[in-house]
Write a protein that holds these residues in place. Sequence first.
Motif, PDB file in Angstrom:
ATOM      1  N   VAL A 145       0.817  -1.209   0.000  1.00 31.65           N
ATOM      2  CA  VAL A 145       0.000   0.000   0.000  1.00 31.65           C
ATOM      3  C   VAL A 145       0.854   1.264   0.000  1.00 31.65           C
ATOM      4  CG1 VAL A 145      -0.217   0.082   2.527  1.00 31.65           C
ATOM      5  CG2 VAL A 145      -2.019   1.065   1.086  1.00 31.65           C
ATOM      6  N   ALA A 202       1.408   2.802  -3.474  1.00 34.50           N
ATOM      7  CA  ALA A 202       0.264   3.232  -4.288  1.00 34.50           C
ATOM      8  C   ALA A 202       0.560   4.577  -4.942  1.00 34.50           C
ATOM      9  CB  ALA A 202      -0.988   3.323  -3.430  1.00 34.50           C
ATOM     10  N   PHE A 215      -0.378   8.253  -6.588  1.00 32.86           N
ATOM     11  CA  PHE A 215      -1.342   9.319  -6.333  1.00 32.86           C
ATOM     12  C   PHE A 215      -1.496  10.123  -7.615  1.00 32.86           C
ATOM     13  CE2 PHE A 215      -2.001  13.840  -5.387  1.00 32.86           C
ATOM     14  CZ  PHE A 215      -3.195  13.786  -4.684  1.00 32.86           C
ATOM     15  N   GLY A 240      -9.560   9.520 -10.975  1.00 32.64           N
ATOM     16  CA  GLY A 240     -10.790   9.033 -10.383  1.00 32.64           C
ATOM     17  C   GLY A 240     -12.031   9.184 -11.241  1.00 32.64           C
ATOM     18  N   GLU A 298      -6.865  -0.936  -9.336  1.00 32.59           N
ATOM     19  CA  GLU A 298      -7.645  -0.655  -8.135  1.00 32.59           C
ATOM     20  C   GLU A 298      -7.437   0.804  -7.742  1.00 32.59           C
ATOM     21  OE1 GLU A 298      -8.131  -2.389  -3.554  1.00 32.59           O
ATOM     22  OE2 GLU A 298      -6.308  -2.784  -4.711  1.00 32.59           O
ATOM     23  N   VAL A 299      -8.539   1.494  -7.437  1.00 40.91           N
ATOM     24  CA  VAL A 299      -8.436   2.897  -7.027  1.00 40.91           C
ATOM     25  C   VAL A 299      -9.106   3.067  -5.672  1.00 40.91           C
ATOM     26  CG1 VAL A 299      -8.444   3.705  -9.421  1.00 40.91           C
ATOM     27  CG2 VAL A 299     -10.574   3.692  -8.123  1.00 40.91           C
ATOM     28  N   SER A 300      -8.621   4.068  -4.942  1.00 41.30           N
ATOM     29  CA  SER A 300      -9.188   4.385  -3.636  1.00 41.30           C
ATOM     30  C   SER A 300     -10.457   5.211  -3.812  1.00 41.30           C
ATOM     31  CB  SER A 300      -8.173   5.165  -2.811  1.00 41.30           C
ATOM     32  OG  SER A 300      -8.007   6.476  -3.361  1.00 41.30           O
ATOM     33  N   SER A 301     -11.124   5.478  -2.709  1.00 36.50           N
ATOM     34  CA  SER A 301     -12.212   6.444  -2.742  1.00 36.50           C
ATOM     35  C   SER A 301     -11.629   7.819  -3.048  1.00 36.50           C
ATOM     36  CB  SER A 301     -12.939   6.462  -1.397  1.00 36.50           C
ATOM     37  OG  SER A 301     -12.027   6.736  -0.347  1.00 36.50           O
ATOM     38  N   ILE A 320     -10.172  11.532  -3.089  1.00 36.55           N
ATOM     39  CA  ILE A 320      -9.405  12.304  -2.124  1.00 36.55           C
ATOM     40  C   ILE A 320      -9.703  13.778  -2.368  1.00 36.55           C
ATOM     41  CG2 ILE A 320      -7.089  12.905  -1.308  1.00 36.55           C
ATOM     42  CD1 ILE A 320      -6.182  10.148  -2.308  1.00 36.55           C
ATOM     43  N   VAL A 347      -7.206  10.307  -6.615  1.00 35.36           N
ATOM     44  CA  VAL A 347      -7.336   8.998  -5.978  1.00 35.36           C
ATOM     45  C   VAL A 347      -5.935   8.413  -5.835  1.00 35.36           C
ATOM     46  CG1 VAL A 347      -9.661   8.423  -6.837  1.00 35.36           C
ATOM     47  CG2 VAL A 347      -7.646   7.900  -8.246  1.00 35.36           C
ATOM     48  N   GLN A 348      -5.856   7.314  -5.097  1.00 32.66           N
ATOM     49  CA  GLN A 348      -4.656   6.478  -5.122  1.00 32.66           C
ATOM     50  C   GLN A 348      -4.939   5.285  -6.022  1.00 32.66           C
ATOM     51  OE1 GLN A 348      -2.716   5.608  -1.375  1.00 32.66           O
ATOM     52  NE2 GLN A 348      -3.511   7.500  -0.462  1.00 32.66           N
ATOM     53  N   ARG A 353      -3.548   1.403  -7.419  1.00 32.19           N
ATOM     54  CA  ARG A 353      -2.677   0.237  -7.256  1.00 32.19           C
ATOM     55  C   ARG A 353      -2.863  -0.708  -8.438  1.00 32.19           C
ATOM     56  NH1 ARG A 353      -3.456  -1.729  -1.038  1.00 32.19           N
ATOM     57  NH2 ARG A 353      -5.656  -1.410  -1.537  1.00 32.19           N
TER      58      ARG A 353
END
Length: 607
Positions: free
Chosen positions: A158, A161, A163, A167, A208-211, A213, A223-224, A226
């Motif tokens: 993680v 990841a 940035f 998104g 894969e993306v984060s929620s 930001i 987003v972040q 991966r």
Amino acid sequence: MPLEPLPTATRDEIQRLVHGTCDPVFLSELHQALTTGLPDDSGGRQLLHRLGLLGDTLPHDLFEDPARLAAAHAWVAATDPSLCLAALVHHLLCLGSIIQLGDGADEVTGRIKALRSGRAKGVYLITEAGSANSHLATRTRAELDPETGEFTLHTPDVQAAKFGSAGTLDIPQTAVVLARLFTDGTDRGVFAFVADLTDDAGLLPGVEVSSPIGLGALPLDYVQVRFHQVRLPHAHWLADGASIAPDGAFHDPAGSVERRLQRTLRVGQGLWATMPAVAAATSRQSAVQAVTYAQARSTRGKLAPGVPLLTYRTQQRAVLGALADAFALTCAAHGARVLWEESRTASGDQSGAEMGFSPWTAVHQPLAAYKAAAVRLAARVSAECQRRCGFSGHLDANRLAAYHGFHHAFDAAGGDNQLIFYDIGRALAEAGTTGQATDPTPPAAGTPPTSAYWWPAVARRHQHDLTRHLVEQSRAGDLGSPFERWNPLLEDAGLLGEIYANALVAEDVTRTLAGIRDRELADALRALAALHGVTAARRWSGPLLALETLRPADIQALSDAADELCDEILPHLPLLTEAFAHPDDIAPTACDPALAAEGAWTRGGTA
């Protein structure tokens, strides 16, 4: 505004000053692209549409006309700072990497066409969120599969990841991802790879993306990201001349892992060369708004009820000083663009120094300095103009907050400014220890601060004095590890890097003045140039006094000099505001609170 149209010769000279070599036809096309009605779609589809319209104004060979490239993004910044950031990443970093580092393979050429036409959004993924200075220690991996020739892109944990603004999941997005290449288990250095993140249906397998930001100062789709064993075709490796033979033998013309990173990151030169033009555009627009506001706003203070705000010396020094700084940034835009053009045609090593806190100065020291100086000054200009416009300066319709947020964010984005200044200062001091530093010519005896040539000489003199001071301090200290030697000196090293960058801008100002032929324009710009110098010297008064580059009497004289220059500039304001303002349908030129409420009144008790 002038009561009579400007003479054609004056208007042509202003256009060359503000827009460089761009022809009026291009500027008209750009104007139309930025004011064309947009589809009702919001979010990603609208962004693609706007990127496509902007791309239509640019040459087929994206980098054949740096003046047009810079002007396009400058106009976009004045219109919509968030769109400008998306466009800078899209064109200069994503497309720039594919064009400059790739070999023109058909499969990648298709991505270029989609990005150019606005059928896909370009993303650049370099920063890894889990560690500082991640650019120097990229951990995202791209491993060669010797059987298929494909690469496997993978985020090891993680902390690695990426940035970025990736998104917007409802449109196709193509990313250039910086990853460490491994062949036969050997680290070959950091290369760029082309990876599709999304298509019309959403995220692609293995991505894969984060929620989201949130970043209020510069609202984009951050987003972040991966990667989980994402397979990439061999053609998606932007090899920049490196190759892998059928027997697995690896060859890279860079010659080392460190030099490979410098070569991969050289696409940043285009961003750094463009940022001064962007900074100049938003600063000119900010200053024009602040000047117009101060001219029209009457005051009710007991000292002089009813006089315009611009009558006050404090307001003059602030808003005319902003106009002067905007002019200096306009000159720096020319200087940076010329330097980039020269670096693109030059052969051999264009790096500035070995890598230190960041890779940026090693890629190109002067261009990195231009970027850092330009965005920091533009953030200061927009913040000062916002402050001087009171409540009106905070209204979204007037964009001053957006301009400030854009440039304040770029203090870290696109290469951290403070790290750039640290590295430049340390490199200059190291050169001083080896006798490579030169002794600059001091200001000619009797040169007043109201001369446009006073500040460039003072800045270079202070650079010399600070270099000598750092050399002496570094020799006197503990000559242990580089960290032990430089840790106590970094504050002064940062100041040295910053005055070096300021001196570049100051010298661009005098070069620009030398080429102005129109008499009234030359008179106005000479006063602006000198006021920029006086304003900068007042800002630098502490360091200048500390090293005795200037004496207390010199600093005390600056306020009177600023007032004298303001008096010279005031009669030229109609010319300058017309010269520096974008069209009203691109960006507001009057910071007026009534404009924000126009057409939005509601009266109670009506049927």
